[in-house]
Design a protein around this motif. Sequence first.
Motif, PDB file in Angstrom:
ATOM      1  N   LYS A  16     -21.284 -66.514 -37.063  1.00  0.00           N
ATOM      2  CA  LYS A  16     -21.613 -65.693 -35.912  1.00  0.00           C
ATOM      3  C   LYS A  16     -20.669 -65.775 -34.680  1.00  0.00           C
ATOM      4  CE  LYS A  16     -26.556 -65.820 -36.786  1.00  0.00           C
ATOM      5  NZ  LYS A  16     -27.927 -66.405 -36.160  1.00  0.00           N
ATOM      6  N   ALA A  17     -20.296 -66.668 -34.459  1.00  0.00           N
ATOM      7  CA  ALA A  17     -19.305 -66.500 -33.195  1.00  0.00           C
ATOM      8  C   ALA A  17     -18.137 -65.832 -33.483  1.00  0.00           C
ATOM      9  CB  ALA A  17     -18.832 -68.110 -32.772  1.00  0.00           C
ATOM     10  N   ALA A  18     -17.204 -66.170 -34.694  1.00  0.00           N
ATOM     11  CA  ALA A  18     -16.040 -65.609 -35.192  1.00  0.00           C
ATOM     12  C   ALA A  18     -16.457 -63.951 -35.446  1.00  0.00           C
ATOM     13  CB  ALA A  18     -15.637 -66.192 -36.550  1.00  0.00           C
ATOM     14  N   ASN A  19     -17.433 -63.618 -35.820  1.00  0.00           N
ATOM     15  CA  ASN A  19     -17.758 -62.355 -35.977  1.00  0.00           C
ATOM     16  C   ASN A  19     -17.808 -61.554 -34.804  1.00  0.00           C
ATOM     17  OD1 ASN A  19     -18.277 -59.783 -37.443  1.00  0.00           O
ATOM     18  ND2 ASN A  19     -20.700 -60.504 -37.654  1.00  0.00           N
ATOM     19  N   GLY A  20     -18.661 -62.166 -33.616  1.00  0.00           N
ATOM     20  CA  GLY A  20     -18.714 -61.785 -32.505  1.00  0.00           C
ATOM     21  C   GLY A  20     -17.312 -61.463 -31.770  1.00  0.00           C
ATOM     22  N   LEU A  21     -16.520 -62.542 -32.094  1.00  0.00           N
ATOM     23  CA  LEU A  21     -15.071 -62.432 -31.354  1.00  0.00           C
ATOM     24  C   LEU A  21     -14.343 -61.249 -32.013  1.00  0.00           C
ATOM     25  CD1 LEU A  21     -12.934 -63.551 -29.639  1.00  0.00           C
ATOM     26  CD2 LEU A  21     -12.155 -64.998 -31.815  1.00  0.00           C
ATOM     27  N   VAL A  66     -23.705 -61.125 -41.269  1.00  0.00           N
ATOM     28  CA  VAL A  66     -22.859 -62.432 -41.029  1.00  0.00           C
ATOM     29  C   VAL A  66     -22.363 -63.000 -42.378  1.00  0.00           C
ATOM     30  CG1 VAL A  66     -22.667 -64.408 -39.858  1.00  0.00           C
ATOM     31  CG2 VAL A  66     -23.507 -62.620 -38.682  1.00  0.00           C
ATOM     32  N   PRO A  67     -23.527 -63.036 -43.358  1.00  0.00           N
ATOM     33  CA  PRO A  67     -23.111 -63.879 -44.550  1.00  0.00           C
ATOM     34  C   PRO A  67     -21.904 -62.940 -45.021  1.00  0.00           C
ATOM     35  CG  PRO A  67     -25.491 -63.840 -44.269  1.00  0.00           C
ATOM     36  CD  PRO A  67     -24.959 -62.973 -43.015  1.00  0.00           C
ATOM     37  N   ASP A  68     -21.878 -61.763 -45.237  1.00  0.00           N
ATOM     38  CA  ASP A  68     -20.880 -60.807 -45.744  1.00  0.00           C
ATOM     39  C   ASP A  68     -19.527 -61.091 -45.054  1.00  0.00           C
ATOM     40  OD1 ASP A  68     -22.844 -59.706 -47.402  1.00  0.00           O
ATOM     41  OD2 ASP A  68     -22.890 -58.130 -46.238  1.00  0.00           O
ATOM     42  N   PHE A  69     -19.569 -61.358 -43.708  1.00  0.00           N
ATOM     43  CA  PHE A  69     -18.445 -61.590 -43.192  1.00  0.00           C
ATOM     44  C   PHE A  69     -17.985 -63.001 -43.433  1.00  0.00           C
ATOM     45  CE2 PHE A  69     -16.481 -63.974 -39.236  1.00  0.00           C
ATOM     46  CZ  PHE A  69     -15.558 -62.833 -39.054  1.00  0.00           C
ATOM     47  N   VAL A  70     -18.831 -64.108 -43.474  1.00  0.00           N
ATOM     48  CA  VAL A  70     -18.324 -65.310 -43.727  1.00  0.00           C
ATOM     49  C   VAL A  70     -17.585 -65.346 -45.199  1.00  0.00           C
ATOM     50  CG1 VAL A  70     -19.269 -67.717 -44.496  1.00  0.00           C
ATOM     51  CG2 VAL A  70     -20.087 -66.314 -42.382  1.00  0.00           C
ATOM     52  N   ILE A 124     -10.611 -69.996 -44.982  1.00  0.00           N
ATOM     53  CA  ILE A 124     -11.461 -70.710 -44.114  1.00  0.00           C
ATOM     54  C   ILE A 124     -12.703 -70.477 -44.173  1.00  0.00           C
ATOM     55  CG2 ILE A 124     -11.832 -70.926 -41.674  1.00  0.00           C
ATOM     56  CD1 ILE A 124      -9.104 -69.675 -41.007  1.00  0.00           C
ATOM     57  N   LEU A 125     -13.542 -71.840 -44.299  1.00  0.00           N
ATOM     58  CA  LEU A 125     -15.197 -71.599 -44.611  1.00  0.00           C
ATOM     59  C   LEU A 125     -15.533 -71.737 -42.991  1.00  0.00           C
ATOM     60  CD1 LEU A 125     -15.133 -74.381 -46.911  1.00  0.00           C
ATOM     61  CD2 LEU A 125     -15.419 -72.156 -47.523  1.00  0.00           C
ATOM     62  N   LEU A 126     -16.590 -70.814 -42.912  1.00  0.00           N
ATOM     63  CA  LEU A 126     -17.365 -70.515 -41.667  1.00  0.00           C
ATOM     64  C   LEU A 126     -18.925 -70.730 -42.231  1.00  0.00           C
ATOM     65  CD1 LEU A 126     -15.925 -67.373 -40.165  1.00  0.00           C
ATOM     66  CD2 LEU A 126     -15.136 -69.901 -39.528  1.00  0.00           C
ATOM     67  N   ASP A 127     -19.745 -71.372 -41.383  1.00  0.00           N
ATOM     68  CA  ASP A 127     -21.100 -71.269 -41.518  1.00  0.00           C
ATOM     69  C   ASP A 127     -21.738 -69.864 -41.062  1.00  0.00           C
ATOM     70  OD1 ASP A 127     -23.114 -72.236 -39.012  1.00  0.00           O
ATOM     71  OD2 ASP A 127     -21.148 -73.086 -38.812  1.00  0.00           O
ATOM     72  N   PRO A 128     -22.665 -69.570 -41.609  1.00  0.00           N
ATOM     73  CA  PRO A 128     -23.236 -68.322 -41.145  1.00  0.00           C
ATOM     74  C   PRO A 128     -24.270 -68.596 -40.005  1.00  0.00           C
ATOM     75  CG  PRO A 128     -24.539 -69.158 -43.207  1.00  0.00           C
ATOM     76  CD  PRO A 128     -23.264 -69.989 -43.005  1.00  0.00           C
TER      77      PRO A 128
END
Length: 73
Positions: free
Chosen positions: A29-34, A7-11, A20-24
């Motif tokens: 996690k939600a964006a990566n899962g989607l 997930v941190p690599d995805f963020v 766009i900043l996403l928290d890990p």
Amino acid sequence: MVNFTHVPDFVVAVARSTGILLDPTYTGKAANGLLKELTNNPHRFRGRRILFLHTGILWCIIPFVILTILIMI
């Protein structure tokens, strides 16, 4: 966009490519899962609109902002 299992690599990739900043912890996690679900099961979403509600990253950024300010003083 590439699917990341880490997930941190995805963020980081999302931040670099979109700004766009996403928290890990939650949003990342939600964006990566989607993204994984869209990639693995595209038929599930065909013809449908998708809304991903980014609930914010403020609480994740505040400690880093405070730390940065303290270092600069």
